[in-house]
Design a protein around this motif. Structure first.
Motif, PDB file in Angstrom:
ATOM      1  N   SER A 139      83.857 -25.450  58.627  1.00 19.36           N
ATOM      2  CA  SER A 139      84.294 -24.797  59.757  1.00 19.36           C
ATOM      3  C   SER A 139      84.205 -25.433  60.996  1.00 19.36           C
ATOM      4  N   ILE A 140      84.868 -25.143  61.955  1.00 17.10           N
ATOM      5  CA  ILE A 140      84.809 -25.905  63.281  1.00 17.10           C
ATOM      6  C   ILE A 140      83.261 -25.614  63.922  1.00 17.10           C
ATOM      7  N   THR A 141      82.489 -24.747  63.339  1.00 17.62           N
ATOM      8  CA  THR A 141      81.034 -24.554  63.891  1.00 17.62           C
ATOM      9  C   THR A 141      80.185 -25.580  63.491  1.00 17.62           C
ATOM     10  N   HIS A 142      80.326 -26.197  62.370  1.00 11.44           N
ATOM     11  CA  HIS A 142      79.904 -27.420  61.912  1.00 11.44           C
ATOM     12  C   HIS A 142      80.084 -28.448  62.764  1.00 11.44           C
ATOM     13  N   ALA A 143      81.387 -28.783  63.071  1.00 15.61           N
ATOM     14  CA  ALA A 143      81.988 -29.789  63.732  1.00 15.61           C
ATOM     15  C   ALA A 143      81.273 -29.773  65.271  1.00 15.61           C
ATOM     16  N   ILE A 144      81.179 -28.662  65.745  1.00 12.72           N
ATOM     17  CA  ILE A 144      80.682 -28.234  67.102  1.00 12.72           C
ATOM     18  C   ILE A 144      79.087 -28.601  66.986  1.00 12.72           C
ATOM     19  N   LEU A 145      78.489 -28.242  65.946  1.00 11.79           N
ATOM     20  CA  LEU A 145      76.988 -28.632  65.890  1.00 11.79           C
ATOM     21  C   LEU A 145      76.728 -30.046  65.809  1.00 11.79           C
ATOM     22  N   GLY A 146      77.711 -30.954  65.075  1.00  8.89           N
ATOM     23  CA  GLY A 146      77.635 -32.413  65.133  1.00  8.89           C
ATOM     24  C   GLY A 146      77.639 -32.885  66.495  1.00  8.89           C
ATOM     25  N   ILE A 147      78.700 -32.411  67.265  1.00 11.76           N
ATOM     26  CA  ILE A 147      78.750 -33.001  68.565  1.00 11.76           C
ATOM     27  C   ILE A 147      77.683 -32.515  69.555  1.00 11.76           C
ATOM     28  N   LEU A 148      76.981 -31.421  69.381  1.00  9.34           N
ATOM     29  CA  LEU A 148      76.052 -31.016  70.165  1.00  9.34           C
ATOM     30  C   LEU A 148      74.630 -31.913  69.696  1.00  9.34           C
ATOM     31  N   SER A 149      74.656 -32.309  68.502  1.00 11.08           N
ATOM     32  CA  SER A 149      73.615 -33.082  68.143  1.00 11.08           C
ATOM     33  C   SER A 149      73.617 -34.294  68.709  1.00 11.08           C
ATOM     34  N   TRP A 150      74.895 -34.951  68.922  1.00 11.12           N
ATOM     35  CA  TRP A 150      74.972 -36.062  69.941  1.00 11.12           C
ATOM     36  C   TRP A 150      74.423 -35.704  71.265  1.00 11.12           C
TER      37      TRP A 150
END
Length: 305
Positions: free
Chosen positions: A2-13
């Motif tokens: 889901s796009i939520t995991h992609a967003i989490l990945g970006i926020l982890s950066w």
């Protein structure tokens, strides 16, 4: 996925705004969502509700307040749990294969035209991914291993399109459909200004009249390692200026899709009228395509990027 995991990945950066998220996803060659505002903000609300992210409002004196999103410790744990989960098999969704399944009804010329169009799309993608890699692939770049991982992602994308190209040639051989010879090689001029350069296309024996011509221009830009294009009105067919044909919309959309900044020079104001004038007025509000009355103005705008 889901796009939520992609967003989490970006926020982890790093902590970002919703606008920044949209830009990162749009510019990524492998985050395949449309990244529209509704999709992003719906996912952000979900992350906030589940405690995976926080939101801080930053007030600004001369511009609207902005919301900065940051991953939480729980969000980081959720991201890691997803990363170590069993990967999904490769997702094979190619509409071209469905077209090909019913292509036996086409005659040889029609089939050849279909394959040629797909070849150009694939070739342009190869050049696009290679150009992005040469410029330095988008990557957080926090560690050598992370840089290597993102670099290999680009290699995977390039290899995919190269294999697709090889498969098309095999398909042509099996079907005995000859490769269509390019009669008129598109000639362009490369203009260099310091560290920047752009491709200029001034005129043509056969005016540009198809979406394929737009792809050819894009390919020429990538071959010369630039995404900046100057196009003169004299090189365009009359269909471009007649919105009923849809040619202008198709060509401009191709430029946007492949992130080519295009400046059109029109010295004959007689062609700028009616609905076409409205299209140009709308286009001049953005940063993807603009119209100018002189080469100097067009160049100054392109070199500002």
């Amino acid at each position: 996925m889901s796009i939520t995991h992609a967003i989490l990945g970006i926020l982890s950066w790093k902590s970002v705004t919703g606008y920044d998220l949209k830009k990162i996803i749009q510019e990524s060659p492998f985050m395949y969502w449309s990244a529209n505002n509704n999709q992003i903000y719906k996912s952000l609300v979900q992350l906030l509700d589940e405690g995976f992210a926080t939101c801080e409002v930053q007030h600004q004196e001369s511009s609207p307040s902005k919301k900065i999103y940051t991953i939480t410790e729980e969000g980081g744990a959720e991201l890691k749990n997803w990363v170590i989960s069993t990967p999904e098999p490769p997702d094979l969704k190619k509409s071209f294969l469905i077209q090909l399944a019913w292509a036996d009804q086409l005659n040889t010329d029609e089939l050849n035209a279909l394959l040629t169009k797909y070849e150009e799309e694939v070739r342009t993608q190869i050049l696009l991914q290679q150009e992005q890699k040469l410029r330095g692939p988008f990557s957080p770049g926090r560690t050598d291993r992370e840089i290597c991982l993102w670099d290999m992602i680009y290699d995977n994308l390039i290899d995919f399109y190269k294999r697709e190209w090889e498969w098309i040639q095999k398909l042509r051989s099996e079907l005995r459909v000859p490769i269509e010879k390019e009669e008129n090689q598109m000639k362009v001029q490369v203009v260099e200004r310091g560290t920047k350069k752009y491709v200029e296309y001034t005129s043509a024996e056969t005016p540009l009249s198809t979406r394929q011509d737009a792809l050819d221009l894009i390919a020429r830009c990538f071959e010369h390692d630039t995404n900046l294009l100057v196009l003169h009105a004299e090189a365009l067919s009359d269909d471009f200026f007649n919105l009923k044909t849809g040619l202008a919309g198709e060509m401009l959309q191709k430029f946007i899709n492949y992130r080519v900044k295009a400046a059109l020079i029109i010295t004959n104001e007689q062609v700028v009228k009616g609905r076409f004038k409205e299209l140009l007025a709308e286009a001049n509000k953005g940063n993807d395509f603009r119209v100018f009355g002189s080469a100097g103005e067009a160049e100054a705008w392109l070199l500002s990027f």
